[in-house]
Design an enzyme around this catalytic site. Structure first.
Site, PDB file in Angstrom:
ATOM      1  N   GLY A 264       0.804  -1.325  -0.006  1.00 60.27           N
ATOM      2  CA  GLY A 264      -0.014  -0.014   0.043  1.00 60.27           C
ATOM      3  C   GLY A 264       0.794   1.104  -0.038  1.00 60.27           C
ATOM      4  CB  SER A 265       0.028   4.713   1.205  1.00 61.51           C
ATOM      5  OG  SER A 265      -0.385   4.531   2.239  1.00 61.51           O
ATOM      6  CB  THR A 266       5.353   5.511   1.077  1.00 65.03           C
ATOM      7  OG1 THR A 266       5.811   5.013   0.067  1.00 65.03           O
ATOM      8  CG2 THR A 266       6.597   5.764   2.282  1.00 65.03           C
ATOM      9  CD  GLU A 267      -0.339   9.297   4.892  1.00 67.05           C
ATOM     10  OE1 GLU A 267      -0.886   9.216   3.628  1.00 67.05           O
ATOM     11  OE2 GLU A 267      -1.177   9.698   5.939  1.00 67.05           O
ATOM     12  N   GLY A 269       2.583   2.604   5.303  1.00 66.71           N
ATOM     13  CA  GLY A 269       3.738   1.461   5.645  1.00 66.71           C
ATOM     14  C   GLY A 269       4.681   1.811   6.676  1.00 66.71           C
ATOM     15  CD  GLU A 286       4.869  -3.549  -3.745  1.00 65.95           C
ATOM     16  OE1 GLU A 286       5.220  -2.506  -3.928  1.00 65.95           O
ATOM     17  OE2 GLU A 286       3.803  -4.162  -4.047  1.00 65.95           O
ATOM     18  CB  CYS A 320       3.066  -0.098  -6.278  1.00 61.23           C
ATOM     19  SG  CYS A 320       3.397  -1.823  -6.613  1.00 61.23           S
ATOM     20  CD  GLU A 417       2.720   5.750  -5.297  1.00 59.44           C
ATOM     21  OE1 GLU A 417       2.343   5.724  -4.270  1.00 59.44           O
ATOM     22  OE2 GLU A 417       2.979   4.507  -6.216  1.00 59.44           O
TER      23      GLU A 417
HETATM   24  P1  NAP Z   1      -3.442   2.681   2.011  1.00 55.02           P
HETATM   25  O1  NAP Z   1      -3.989   3.676   2.746  1.00 55.02           O
HETATM   26  O2  NAP Z   1      -1.989   2.444   2.027  1.00 55.02           O
HETATM   27  O3  NAP Z   1      -4.064   1.254   2.114  1.00 55.02           O
HETATM   28  C1  NAP Z   1      -3.611   0.124   1.693  1.00 55.02           C
HETATM   29  C2  NAP Z   1      -4.339  -0.948   2.768  1.00 55.02           C
HETATM   30  O4  NAP Z   1      -4.037  -0.590   4.095  1.00 55.02           O
HETATM   31  C3  NAP Z   1      -5.851  -1.090   2.616  1.00 55.02           C
HETATM   32  O5  NAP Z   1      -6.314  -2.282   2.942  1.00 55.02           O
HETATM   33  C4  NAP Z   1      -6.145  -0.033   3.830  1.00 55.02           C
HETATM   34  O6  NAP Z   1      -7.429  -0.230   4.496  1.00 55.02           O
HETATM   35  C5  NAP Z   1      -5.366  -0.437   4.923  1.00 55.02           C
HETATM   36  N1  NAP Z   1      -4.893   0.568   5.871  1.00 55.02           N
HETATM   37  C6  NAP Z   1      -5.394   1.765   5.830  1.00 55.02           C
HETATM   38  N2  NAP Z   1      -4.709   2.421   7.200  1.00 55.02           N
HETATM   39  C7  NAP Z   1      -4.089   1.270   7.785  1.00 55.02           C
HETATM   40  C8  NAP Z   1      -3.504   1.394   9.137  1.00 55.02           C
HETATM   41  N3  NAP Z   1      -3.034   2.384   9.915  1.00 55.02           N
HETATM   42  N4  NAP Z   1      -2.860   0.144   9.634  1.00 55.02           N
HETATM   43  C9  NAP Z   1      -3.121  -0.978   8.942  1.00 55.02           C
HETATM   44  N5  NAP Z   1      -3.792  -0.900   7.502  1.00 55.02           N
HETATM   45  C10 NAP Z   1      -4.124   0.142   7.094  1.00 55.02           C
HETATM   46  O7  NAP Z   1      -3.560   2.874   0.404  1.00 55.02           O
HETATM   47  P2  NAP Z   1      -4.700   3.843  -0.362  1.00 55.02           P
HETATM   48  O8  NAP Z   1      -5.424   4.641   0.600  1.00 55.02           O
HETATM   49  O9  NAP Z   1      -5.757   2.746  -0.640  1.00 55.02           O
HETATM   50  O10 NAP Z   1      -4.060   4.516  -1.528  1.00 55.02           O
HETATM   51  C11 NAP Z   1      -3.405   5.789  -0.939  1.00 55.02           C
HETATM   52  C12 NAP Z   1      -2.240   5.921  -1.869  1.00 55.02           C
HETATM   53  O11 NAP Z   1      -1.371   4.884  -1.696  1.00 55.02           O
HETATM   54  C13 NAP Z   1      -2.401   5.826  -3.625  1.00 55.02           C
HETATM   55  O12 NAP Z   1      -2.728   7.228  -3.837  1.00 55.02           O
HETATM   56  C14 NAP Z   1      -1.103   5.435  -4.018  1.00 55.02           C
HETATM   57  O13 NAP Z   1      -0.213   6.402  -4.101  1.00 55.02           O
HETATM   58  C15 NAP Z   1      -0.894   4.602  -2.884  1.00 55.02           C
HETATM   59  N6  NAP Z   1      -0.838   3.231  -2.922  1.00 55.02           N
HETATM   60  C16 NAP Z   1       0.091   2.379  -3.436  1.00 55.02           C
HETATM   61  C17 NAP Z   1      -0.175   0.826  -3.556  1.00 55.02           C
HETATM   62  C18 NAP Z   1       0.983   0.007  -3.959  1.00 55.02           C
HETATM   63  O14 NAP Z   1       0.889  -1.122  -4.387  1.00 55.02           O
HETATM   64  N7  NAP Z   1       2.314   0.381  -3.550  1.00 55.02           N
HETATM   65  C19 NAP Z   1      -1.269   0.547  -3.644  1.00 55.02           C
HETATM   66  C20 NAP Z   1      -2.412   1.123  -3.411  1.00 55.02           C
HETATM   67  C21 NAP Z   1      -2.086   2.588  -3.063  1.00 55.02           C
HETATM   68  P3  NAP Z   1      -8.527   0.712   3.424  1.00 55.02           P
HETATM   69  O15 NAP Z   1      -8.778   0.251   2.147  1.00 55.02           O
HETATM   70  O16 NAP Z   1      -9.647   0.791   4.323  1.00 55.02           O
HETATM   71  O17 NAP Z   1      -8.028   2.058   3.607  1.00 55.02           O
END
Ligand code: NAP
Ligand code: MG
Length: 507
Positions: A264-267, A269, A286, A320, A417
């Site tokens: 997921g997101s670096t934030e 992560g 990742e 990603c 990104e």
């Molecule tokens: P995200 O917030 O990092 O979400 C990824 C996963 O983590 C989701 O299942 C999410 O649940 C869960 N999550 C959210 N907050 C969490 C926490 N505090 N602890 C544990 N798990 C948590 O990513 P996103 O909001 O879907 O996307 C935001 C940005 O991340 C995108 O704009 C993109 O730049 C980046 N991204 C990167 C990848 C990659 O493959 N590297 C994939 C997706 C997004 P929820 O679905 O309920 O939020």
């Protein structure tokens, strides 16, 4: 209820023989099935009104009764309602996984492998249904879910099925032991593929899992639970808790989890790395990327333009490792941009279930707003903005395939990104210059290099700080090939022999 031993005794050898006859590879079989099948969009896929969590082999309601809805982003209609996980649900799932883990690990390795083969075979049999469901829940074009995602999902289970009884050869003589219970949190861009990347290696190594799909795309993971049920996977080996970030963070923090795997997101992560620090849990991350795609003036320009298109417009740029920073050598920059404009006009944007669609819907309104914010920033910073002239549907979340010109390293769209079908184009003069600029990023996930000279390929690839470097191609994936990043793109590898390392303890 069948016991582990009874299930072992079940002879599934027959189900491993290809319906197309022995000797044909699954990939060939799959391709020919699609060649002769009617268009998949004509298939009706049943979606239940509501889904519970999958815990201990059963679908159950959320402990606190909360629910969320999932939409089809191409038309904003509701597809289904699903359980909103809380710490109580995570606790029940971790208990089920803990209970199952010693029994799963104690199975003869080749018996574990049979379960993985059965999952892979059943996914192939139900591939069309999975592809349609993925496209409806995510917004990606059917030709991508049909020809890329679902075949790769099956391939990932096949690949890891093969590892089950060969693990001792993967670690230079050290005896691998399972880690225990794995807590796995995945994003929405490749919902089922990310589930496969997490589950298949974990199961092969004798671990059990609790998986948390993304909030906007829970449906294919829940259907995968039906496959587990169909093939008789013992209860508790895989548990699926749906919901939002609350469920994700409860899973990461649960003391009964031995290994956390996150994409997921670096934030998020970084938050997870802080939550896991000092607990002794194993962790792989990742995360995001801003990957350079480098076109030298000796490259085949037509091929390179195709590589630019697959690098950034594939899956609406929700990738990603997308090639979102394009570097073109000055002598061919005008030609590349002119050809890219023509190619952009030929991309069909619209109904993701239409098999001729090239670019589908943006996955959610918040993601569309994020992308729109970067268009505003680019205009404010004085960049050229080129958008395809295509018409967009009147409902749903859409973004025209686009690129920015006049970009310098300091511009926001060159650094952050965006995660959309949006490309930042820069030019360069010398190989030394482009290596420095390509590496000038907090990320280090992937890179692409386009040139006709073999010696240049090796020289440049060796100097790029990226986990994956594609040469005269882009966005190609294979279960045998490890995937993962450096710097803020995370650590650990998924896929290949290297991907097993995150799921074992040695010694
Ligand atoms: P995200 O917030 O990092 O979400 C990824 C996963 O983590 C989701 O299942 C999410 O649940 C869960 N999550 C959210 N907050 C969490 C926490 N505090 N602890 C544990 N798990 C948590 O990513 P996103 O909001 O879907 O996307 C935001 C940005 O991340 C995108 O704009 C993109 O730049 C980046 N991204 C990167 C990848 C990659 O493959 N590297 C994939 C997706 C997004 P929820 O679905 O309920 O939020
Ligand atoms: Mg959805």
């Amino acid at each position: 209820m069948t016991t582990f031993q009874e299930q072992n005794a079940t002879d599934i050898a027959g189900s491993q023989t290809s319906a197309a006859g022995p000797g044909r590879s699954p990939a060939l079989e799959f391709a020919s099935a699609w060649d002769y099948a009617p268009a998949p969009e004509s298939t009706k896929v049943e979606i239940a009104d509501t889904y519970g969590h999958f815990i201990g082999g059963k679908f159950v309601d959320a402990a606190k009764g909360g629910t969320l809805d999932t939409l089809n982003p191409a038309n904003e209609t509701k597809l289904s309602t699903f359980a909103r996980g809380t710490a109580e649900d995570i606790d029940a799932a971790v208990k089920a996984a803990r209970d199952a883990q010693p029994k799963w690990a104690a199975l003869p390795a080749k018996e574990r492998g049979k379960y993985l083969y059965r999952i892979a075979r059943r996914l192939q049999e139900r591939a069309r249904e999975f592809a349609i469901l993925e496209t409806m829940d995510n917004g990606k074009p059917i030709k991508e879910s049909r020809d890329v995602d679902i075949p790769l999902v099956a391939a990932h289970f096949f690949y890891h099925a093969g590892w089950c009884d060969k693990l001792k050869y993967a670690f230079g003589g050290a005896e691998p032991k399972p880690v225990g219970v794995c807590g796995q949190v995945i994003p929405w861009n490749f919902p089922l593929l990310m589930a496969a990347w997490k589950l298949a290696p974990a199961l092969a190594c004798g671990n059990t899992c609790v998986l948390k799909p993304a909030e906007t795309t829970p449906l294919t993971a829940l259907r995968l639970a039906e496959v587990f049920d169909e093939i008789g996977l013992p209860p508790g080996v895989v548990n699926i808790i749906t919901g939002d970030g609350e469920a994700g963070s409860a899973l990461v923090e649960h003391p009964g989890v031995d290994k956390v795997a996150f994409t997921g997101s670096t934030e998020v992560g970084k938050k997870i790395a802080r939550a896991v620090a000092g607990t002794g849990k194993k962790l792989t991350l990742e995360l995001g990327g801003k990957s350079p795609n480098i076109i030298f003036d000796d490259a085949s320009i037509d091929q390179a333009v195709e590589g630019i298109v697959s690098g950034i417009y594939f899956n609406q740029g929700h990738v990603c490792c997308a090639g979102s920073r394009l570097f073109v050598q000055e002598g061919v920059a005008d030609e590349v941009v002119a050809k890219l404009k023509i190619r952009l006009e030929s991309l069909r944007v619209g109904d993701p279930l239409d098999k001729n669609t090239d670019v589908g819907a943006i996955n959610s309104r918040p993601q569309l707003e994020t992308i729109a914010k970067y268009f505003d920033i680019a205009r404010d910073e004085g960049l050229g903005v080129y958008e395809s002239s295509c018409e967009l549907p009147s409902s749903g979340f859409w973004c025209k395939p686009s690129f920015f010109t006049g970009v310098q390293a300091s511009h926001t769209v060159a650094r952050e990104e965006i995660f959309g079908p949006v490309l930042a184009i820069q030019t360069f003069r010398t190989p030394e210059e482009v290596i420095t600029r390509a590496n000038n990023s907090p990320y280090g996930l992937a890179a692409g290099v386009w040139t006709d000279k073999g010696s240049k390929i090796f020289e440049i690839a060796g100097q790029l700080k990226a986990g994956i470097v594609w040469l005269n191609t882009y966005n190609r994936f294979d279960p045998a090939s490890p995937f993962g990043g450096y710097k803020e793109s995370g650590f650990g590898r998924e896929g290949g022999m290297q991907g097993l390392r995150g799921y074992v303890r040695l010694g």
